[in-house]
Enzyme design. Structure first.
Site, PDB file in Angstrom:
ATOM      1  N   GLU A   1       0.821  -1.208   0.000  1.00 24.49           N
ATOM      2  CA  GLU A   1       0.000   0.000   0.000  1.00 24.49           C
ATOM      3  C   GLU A   1       0.864   1.272   0.000  1.00 24.49           C
ATOM      4  O   GLU A   1       0.580   2.219  -0.707  1.00 24.49           O
ATOM      5  CB  GLU A   1      -0.890  -0.022   1.247  1.00 24.49           C
ATOM      6  N   ASP A   2       1.894   1.275   0.798  1.00 21.47           N
ATOM      7  CA  ASP A   2       2.612   2.530   1.056  1.00 21.47           C
ATOM      8  C   ASP A   2       3.984   2.654   0.386  1.00 21.47           C
ATOM      9  O   ASP A   2       4.639   3.683   0.527  1.00 21.47           O
ATOM     10  CB  ASP A   2       2.828   2.725   2.569  1.00 21.47           C
TER      11      ASP A   2
END
Ligand code: MN
Length: 759
Positions: free
Chosen positions: A82-83
Site C-alpha cells: 500500500e505505502d
C-alpha cells in the site's frame, strides 16, 4: 493513552512466537522484518516514530492469537504494498504465495471505507467478512486497526473522529461477530475515548475513585465463592473484573443513570471451572452444579439468569450468567453478576473463533487449582498436548467444523449473501448489488449521470465489457464521456430495477425533449411564415390559448403535441390570432384600392359546387374544417339542413355515417369568375418571396398565385443581393387557409427559398 507506546523488538516477537510455535523459521521472520524496514525507511508515523514500529506492534498484538508463520510475516509486510513501490509479485517471490494472499487481503480491506451517516454500515461489515474468507486476514486487520486506535492521539482531531466512528461502526462489531471480546472491548473503549472524551473521563474518574474499595470487595467475594465451592468439592479459578468503560456507559445510558454506583453490574465475578470430557464428549454438568451451590447461598435476582451454555449466542459465546444478592455482605449491598464457564469457554470468549486453534494447542499450565482426575474424566489438556499442530492445520479443522454448523456459517460467511454482491468504487465506497449485476448497474448505483454517460468499465484495473458479471470484492471503475448516452441494449443485461428504470427514463425524456424542440421549431416556422414574432423562452405567446391560461408545463405539452404531429402548427396559430390579426398588415394603408366586401354565397346563380352530380343543391360550409372552393371537398347529407360541405380530411367525418357522404366537385370556371371571393371581407396581404434569380421566375410565381384564385394587387421587386431576389406581392386574400396554401405553393416553385407574409 496519549504517550507513545513502547515498541516490541523483532526479537521479542520471535521469542514469544517460539513458545507456541517451536518450528518457527527465525531467519524468514527476520528477512521479512528487514524487507519491511527498508521499504518503509524514511516514512514516519504521526507520532514521529519510524513507520516500522507499526507493523511490529501489529505482529505483537497478533501474538495473542497464536498466528502461524505466514501470518506473522504478513503482519510485518502488511503495509508494504500500500505505502511503498513494492508489489505483491515481489512479495510472492520473496515470501511465497500464502503471504502474498494475506497481504492482498489486507490491501483489499484497506479499500473498505465507511462514510459518516452511511446506512450501509451493515453492508460494510458483511463485505468485510465476505472479502476476508481467510480469518487470518480479519485478525490481522483487527490488530492493525487496534494499533492505529492506540496511536490515534497523534492524528488530526477531525480524522480521529472519523477513524473512531468507523472503528465503532465496523471493526468492533466484526470482533463481536467473531466472538473476540477482548479485541471488541479494547476497540470500543478507545473509540469512546475519542468520540465522547468528557463522558469517558467522567466514568473513568468514578472508577478510579472506587478502585480501592472495589479491589477489596473483589478479593472478599473471590474468597467467599472459593470457600463455598470448595466446601462442595469443587475447584475453580475465580476472578472479578470491571467491565469496559464503554459497556458501563451503555448501561448507564440504558438505565438513565449518571453515576457508576447507581448501576450494579459495573463488574462481574467470573468462576472458571475445568473442562471435563466424558466419553470423548464435552461435559457441562459441573457448571450447573456450581450454579446450584451459589443459588443455595445467595438469592438470585429474577430474570437475570441466562443459560448461554444450553443456548449459545450466535457468535458461539457460552456461559451461565446469574446475578445474586448479598455476596458483598457489609462491603457491598448491591447485586453482583456472576459468570460461570469452563476454561475453554472462557478462552473462546476472549479470542473468539481464533480460540479454537489457540486453545487446542495450549498447555493449561496457568490453571490455578490442581485438578483431580476420576475414572471417566480426563484432563482437558492431555489429549491436545500430544498433538502439537501448526496453527494453520488447526484453522482448516475449524473451517470444517464451521461448515457443519449452519447457524455459525450464516453469521460468518458470505454464503448468507448468495444473492448479493459487494463491490467497491475506486475510492473504496461499497456498493451492494444483486448477484450477476453488471458495470451498468454499478454505474447507475453511483449516480444517474455516471450511468447515462458510461462508455466503458474497468474491473480491478482491466477493461471489461459492460455486460460483465461483477463478483464480490471487485473494484469497479466507470469510464464516462461527456456527450455519451445510454444504449437501448443495456436494458437486456442490466439487473437492477434502478438501472433499468433510469435507462428507460432517459429514453422517455429524450423523446419528450426531441418532440418539444421539433414542436417549437414547427410553430416558429409557421409564425415566421405568417409574419408573426417567434416564441420567446417563456413561451409567452402560448400563455392564453383555447380560452384558458396555460401553465409552463401545459405550454410545453402543446409544443410536444405539435412535435409529435398530433396538432398542426397552422391550427395552433389560428387559435392564437384572429383572422384579422393574421391577414391585416401595416401595408394595408398602401393598397391601391380598398379591400372589397362581397355577399356571402350559399346558393349562387352561378353554381360553384357540383354536389352528387347536381349543381343547385342547398349547402353550407361547416366551421370545423373551414372549407373553401378548392379541390378535396366532400358533402354530408344532413337531416333537413341540406348538405354540409367538409374538407375530405376533416376529422369530424370519421364519426359520421358513411352512407350519408356525397361527392363534391368545385366548378373552377365559375369560381375563377367570382375571383374566389367567396365570403366576407378580403384583405390585401403583402407577401415576400425570396428566390434564386432565374428566367421565368416571376411568371411561375404569378401562375402559382393564380392557381389559388387569388388576385395580385401589386408586385414590387426588392433589392437583390448576389443572385437572390426578393419580390413583394400584394395579394387579395380572404382566409388564413388561402394564405397558408398560397405560401406553401410559392415555396414549391423552383428556385424559391422562402415565402412569407410581411408583418
Ligand atoms: Mn497498517
Amino acid at each position: 493513552m496519549m504517550a507513545a507506546l513502547p515498541s516490541p523488538s523483532i526479537w521479542e516477537i520471535v521469542s514469544q512466537a517460539k513458545i507456541y510455535l517451536p518450528t518457527l523459521n527465525e531467519d524468514r521472520i527476520s528477512r521479512a522484518y528487514d524487507f519491511a524496514e527498508r521499504a518503509h525507511s524514511g516514512q514516519k508515523r504521526f507520532s514521529g516514530e519510524p513507520y516500522i514500529i507499526h507493523p511490529l506492534n501489529v505482529a505483537h498484538l497478533l501474538l495473542d492469537f497464536h498466528p502461524d508463520e505466514d501470518t506473522l510475516v504478513a503482519a510485518l509486510l502488511h503495509d508494504v504494498v500500500e505505502d511503498t513501490p513494492h508489489t505483491l509479485d515481489e512479495i510472492e517471490i520473496l515470501f511465497g504465495k500464502e503471504v502474498r494472499n494475506l497481504c492482498w487481503g489486507m490491501e483489499k480491506l484497506n479499500k473498505v471505507r465507511s462514510k459518516l451517516n452511511d446506512q450501509h454500515v451493515e453492508n460494510l461489515r458483511k463485505l468485510f467478512l465476505a472479502m476476508a474468507k481467510d480469518f487470518r486476514v480479519v485478525l490481522l486487520k483487527l490488530c492493525d486497526r487496534l494499533h492505529n486506535m492506540k496511536t490515534l492521539s497523534f492524528v488530526r482531531p477531525d480524522k480521529q473522529r472519523r477513524i473512531a466512528e468507523e472503528t465503532l461502526n465496523i471493526y468492533s462489531p466484526i470482533a463481536a461477530r467473531l466472538g473476540i471480546y477482548r479485541l471488541k472491548g479494547d476497540l470500543e473503549d478507545l473509540c469512546f475515548y475519542y468520540l465522547e472524551p468528557a463522558k469517558y473521563k467522567n466514568i473513568q474518574d468514578q472508577l478510579v475513585k472506587t478502585e480501592k474499595w472495589r479491589a477489596q470487595y473483589i478479593e472478599s467475594a473471590q474468597k467467599t465463592l472459593a470457600t463455598i465451592l470448595a466446601a462442595e468439592g469443587m475447584r475453580a479459578k475465580i476472578d472479578g473484573r470491571v467491565k469496559s468503560i464503554y459497556s458501563i456507559y451503555r448501561k448507564l445510558r440504558k438505565k438513565n443513570k449518571n453515576f457508576v454506583q447507581d448501576i450494579f453490574d459495573v463488574f462481574a465475578m467470573r468462576i472458571i471451572l475445568p473442562d471435563i470430557y466424558k466419553h470423548e464428549k464435552e461435559y457441562t454438568g459441573h457448571l450447573y452444579t456450581a450454579l446450584g451451590i451459589i443459588h443455595n447461598h445467595f438469592t438470585p435476582l429474577a430474570n437475570r439468569f441466562k443459560d448461554y451454555v444450553a443456548v449459545p449466542k450466535v457468535n458461539s459465546y457460552r456461559s451461565l450468567h446469574t446475578t445474586v444478592m448479598g455476596l458483598g455482605s457489609k462491603l457491598y449491598t448491591q447485586p453482583t453478576e456472576i459468570q460461570i464457564k469452563t476454561e475453554g469457554m472462557h478462552h473462546a470468549a476472549e479470542f473468539g473463533i481464533a480460540a479454537h486453534w489457540i486453545y487446542e494447542g495450549m498447555a493449561k499450565a496457568d490453571f490455578a487449582v490442581p485438578f483431580e482426575e476420576d475414572e471417566d474424566t480426563v484432563s482437558p489438556s492431555s489429549p491436545f498436548l500430544k498433538q502439537h499442530q501448526e496453527w494453520i492445520s488447526g484453522l482448516h479443522q475449524i473451517e470444517q467444523k464451521i461448515s457443519n454448523n449452519k447457524e455459525f456459517l450464516e453469521n460468518l460467511q458470505i454464503d448468507m449473501f448468495q444473492d448479493r454482491i459487494f463491490v467497491l468504487t475506486p475510492r473504496g465506497d461499497v456498493k451492494d448489488l444483486p448477484a450477476s449485476a453488471t458495470p451498468i448497474d454499478f454505474a447507475y448505483s453511483v449516480h444517474t449521470e455516471i450511468g447515462n454517460r458510461c462508455v466503458g468499465a474497468k474491473v480491478n484495473g482491466n477493461m471489461v465489457p459492460l455486460d460483465h458479471e461483477l463478483k464480490n470484492g471487485e473494484v469497479v471503475e466507470i469510464i464516462t464521456r461527456k456527450n455519451a448516452r445510454p444504449s437501448q441494449q443495456w436494458l437486456s443485461f442490466a439487473k437492477t430495477n434502478h438501472a433499468r428504470d433510469r435507462i428507460r427514463t432517459w429514453f422517455r425524456n429524450l423523446d419528450v425533449k426531441k418532440h418539444l424542440l421539433e414542436g417549437k421549431s414547427l410553430l416558429n416556422a409557421k409564425l415566421a411564415q405568417l409574419g408573426k414574432p417567434l416564441l420567446d423562452d417563456r413561451l409567452s405567446l402560448l400563455k392564453t390559448y383555447g380560452g384558458g391560461n396555460l401553465s409552463m408545463q401545459e405550454r410545453e405539452d402543446l409544443l410536444i403535441e405539435i412535435g409529435k404531429g398530433g396538432i398542426f402548427p397552422g391550427a395552433v396559430v389560428k387559435n392564437l390570432f384572429t383572422r384579422e390579426e393574421l391577414l391585416m398588415s401595416r401595408e394595408e394603408a398602401r393598397i391601391d384600392r380598398p379591400a372589397r366586401t362581397i355577399k356571402q354565397q350559399k346558393i349562387s346563380k352561378e353554381p360553384l359546387l357540383e354536389i352528387g352530380n347536381q349543381e343547385n343543391v342547398a349547402y353550407q360550409f361547416v366551421k370545423c374544417c373551414n372549407p373553401e372552393f378548392v379541390d378535396g371537398l366532400v358533402g354530408y347529407v344532413t337531416r333537413g339542413r341540406g348538405v354540409s360541405v367538409h374538407k375530405e380530411i376533416c376529422s369530424v367525418l370519421k364519426n359520421m355515417e358513411k352512407t350519408r357522404l356525397i361527392p363534391v366537385r368545385v366548378l373552377k370556371e365559375n369560381v375563377l369568375r367570382t375571383d374566389g371571393r367567396t365570403s366576407g371581407t378580403t384583405y390585401s396581404v403583402s407577401v415576400r418571396v425570396e428566390a434564386n434569380d432565374r428566367v421565368g421566375l416571376i411568371r411561375d410565381i404569378s401562375n402559382a398565385i393564380a392557381k389559388n384564385t387569388i388576385n395580385i394587387l401589386k408586385i414590387d421587386q426588392g433589392p437583390s443581393q448576389k443572385s437572390i431576389v426578393t419580390v413583394f406581392f400584394l395579394l387579395e386574400i380572404g382566409t388564413v387557409d388561402q394564405l397558408e396554401r398560397v405560401l406553401s405553393d410559392l415555396e414549391k416553385v423552383a428556385s424559391v427559398r422562402r415565402a412569407m407574409k410581411v408583418s
